[in-house]
Design a protein around this motif. Structure first.
Motif, PDB file in Angstrom:
ATOM      1  N   THR A   1     -12.407   4.471  -0.343  1.00 10.92           N
ATOM      2  CA  THR A   1     -11.116   3.735   0.665  1.00 10.92           C
ATOM      3  C   THR A   1     -11.816   4.206   2.519  1.00 10.92           C
ATOM      4  O   THR A   1     -11.496   3.130   2.919  1.00 10.92           O
TER       5      THR A   1
ATOM      6  N   ASN B   1      -7.416  -2.279  -5.179  1.00 15.53           N
ATOM      7  CA  ASN B   1      -6.311  -1.869  -3.893  1.00 15.53           C
ATOM      8  C   ASN B   1      -7.090  -0.051  -3.500  1.00 15.53           C
ATOM      9  O   ASN B   1      -6.376   1.263  -3.904  1.00 15.53           O
TER      10      ASN B   1
ATOM     11  N   GLU C   1      -6.685   1.669  -0.761  1.00 16.22           N
ATOM     12  CA  GLU C   1      -5.452   2.841  -0.363  1.00 16.22           C
ATOM     13  C   GLU C   1      -5.003   3.963  -1.722  1.00 16.22           C
ATOM     14  O   GLU C   1      -4.746   5.009  -1.744  1.00 16.22           O
ATOM     15  N   ASN C   2      -4.757   2.969  -2.431  1.00 18.09           N
ATOM     16  CA  ASN C   2      -3.454   3.600  -3.725  1.00 18.09           C
ATOM     17  C   ASN C   2      -4.234   4.179  -4.409  1.00 18.09           C
ATOM     18  O   ASN C   2      -3.995   5.124  -5.058  1.00 18.09           O
TER      19      ASN C   2
ATOM     20  N   GLY D   1       0.716  -1.572   0.122  1.00 17.56           N
ATOM     21  CA  GLY D   1      -0.759   0.268   0.426  1.00 17.56           C
ATOM     22  C   GLY D   1       0.925   1.172  -0.462  1.00 17.56           C
ATOM     23  O   GLY D   1       1.506   1.054   0.402  1.00 17.56           O
TER      24      GLY D   1
END
Length: 243
Positions: free
Chosen positions: A190, A110, A112-113, A36
Motif C-alpha cells: 500500500t 483495494n 488501502e482496505n 476506501g
C-alpha cells in the motif's frame, strides 16, 4: 449481494433485526469499496443503511470492526477459491504459489482496505467477534500451508530398507513464517508502487527460502565435534586472564 455472517431467523422482531444488519453490512461493504477505509465514516454507513447512527454500533463496535465484518466475507471466499484450485500433488513451491496467488490478487483490489484489514486483525480488541473470525481465517490459511509442507516432507523422506519413515517435523512454525511474509508484503504494497507481479515474486522468493529450511534443515550440532569459535574465544580469554 453480500450476506451478513450470522443472519438471524425467527419472528418479526428477529427478521427486522436481521434486515437492519443486512442493510448495514451492504452499506459498509459498498462504501469501503467506493471510497476506501479512511474516507468512510460510521455516520455515512448509517445514512446509506437508513438506520440511526447508534444502531450501527449494535452490530459492530467500531468502523474497524465493520471493515472486518465485510472483509472477512470476501477473504473467506478468496481462501475457498484458493483451496478449491490447490493442486492435489506436485512441487511444494508450485502448490504454495497456487494457494497464495489468488489471495495476493484479492488483496490488491483495494490496497488501502487490505492494509486497514491487516492492522485491525492484528491489533484490534480481543473481544471483537469479527476480529476473532479474521484470526480464524488466518489460522485456516496457515493450516493449509502447513499441510502442503508436511506432505512434501513425507514424500521426500519415505520409509526405506525396512526402516520406518522418520517423524514429520512440525510444519506450523514454517507456515506461520510464510503467512507473516505474505501479510507483511500485502500491507507494504500500500505504500509503494510495486506491481502485483513484483509483490508475488517477492513473496514466493521468501516462501522458497522458508520451505527449503523446513524440508532440508541443517544437521544438528554435534556436542562432541570441534568447539565453536565462540567457545574457543572464551577459553582463550580465560587463559589470558590467568597469565
Amino acid at each position: 449481494m453480500s450476506t451478513v455472517p450470522h443472519p438471524n431467523s425467527g419472528g418479526r422482531r428477529e427478521r427486522n433485526k436481521s434486515d437492519k444488519q443486512q442493510r448495514i453490512f451492504d452499506a459498509a461493504d459498498a462504501l469501503f469499496a467506493e471510497r476506501g477505509y479512511a474516507a468512510v465514516t460510521t455516520q455515512q454507513i448509517a445514512e446509506r443503511a437508513d438506520v440511526a447512527a447508534g444502531t450501527v454500533f449494535r452490530y459492530a463496535s467500531s468502523k474497524a470492526e465493520m471493515l472486518l465484518m465485510v472483509h472477512n466475507q470476501r477473504y473467506r471466499r478468496a481462501i475457498e477459491y484458493a483451496e478449491l484450485h490447490l493442486p492435489p500433488a506436485g512441487h511444494p513451491g508450485e502448490r504454495l504459489a497456487a494457494l497464495l496467488t489468488p489471495l495476493v490478487h484479492f488483496g490488491r483490489l483495494n490496497d488501502e482496505n487490505t492494509a486497514a484489514y491487516g492492522q485491525a486483525m492484528l491489533f484490534g480488541s480481543s473481544h471483537e467477534t469479527y476480529r476473532t473470525e479474521a484470526l480464524e481465517l488466518m489460522e485456516r490459511l496457515q493450516q493449509r500451508v502447513a499441510e502442503v509442507l508436511a506432505t512434501a516432507w513425507q514424500l521426500q523422506h519415505p520409509a526405506s530398507a525396512g526402516q520406518p519413515a522418520p517423524p514429520t517435523p512440525d510444519a506450523a512454525p514454517a507456515a506461520r513464517a510464510i503467512y507473516a511474509a505474505f501479510l507483511f508484503a500485502s500491507i507494504q504494497a500500500t505504500n509503494t508502487d510495486i506491481t502485483v507481479e513484483q509483490q508475488l515474486a517477492g513473496i514466493l522468493n521468501q516462501v522458497d527460502v522458508i520451505s527449503r529450511g523446513y524440508l532440508h534443515p541443517a544437521p544438528a550440532h554435534n556436542a562432541t565435534s570441534a568447539p565453536s569459535r565462540t567457545t574457543r574465544l572464551a577459553k582463550q580469554s580465560k587463559e589470558e586472564t590467568h597469565v
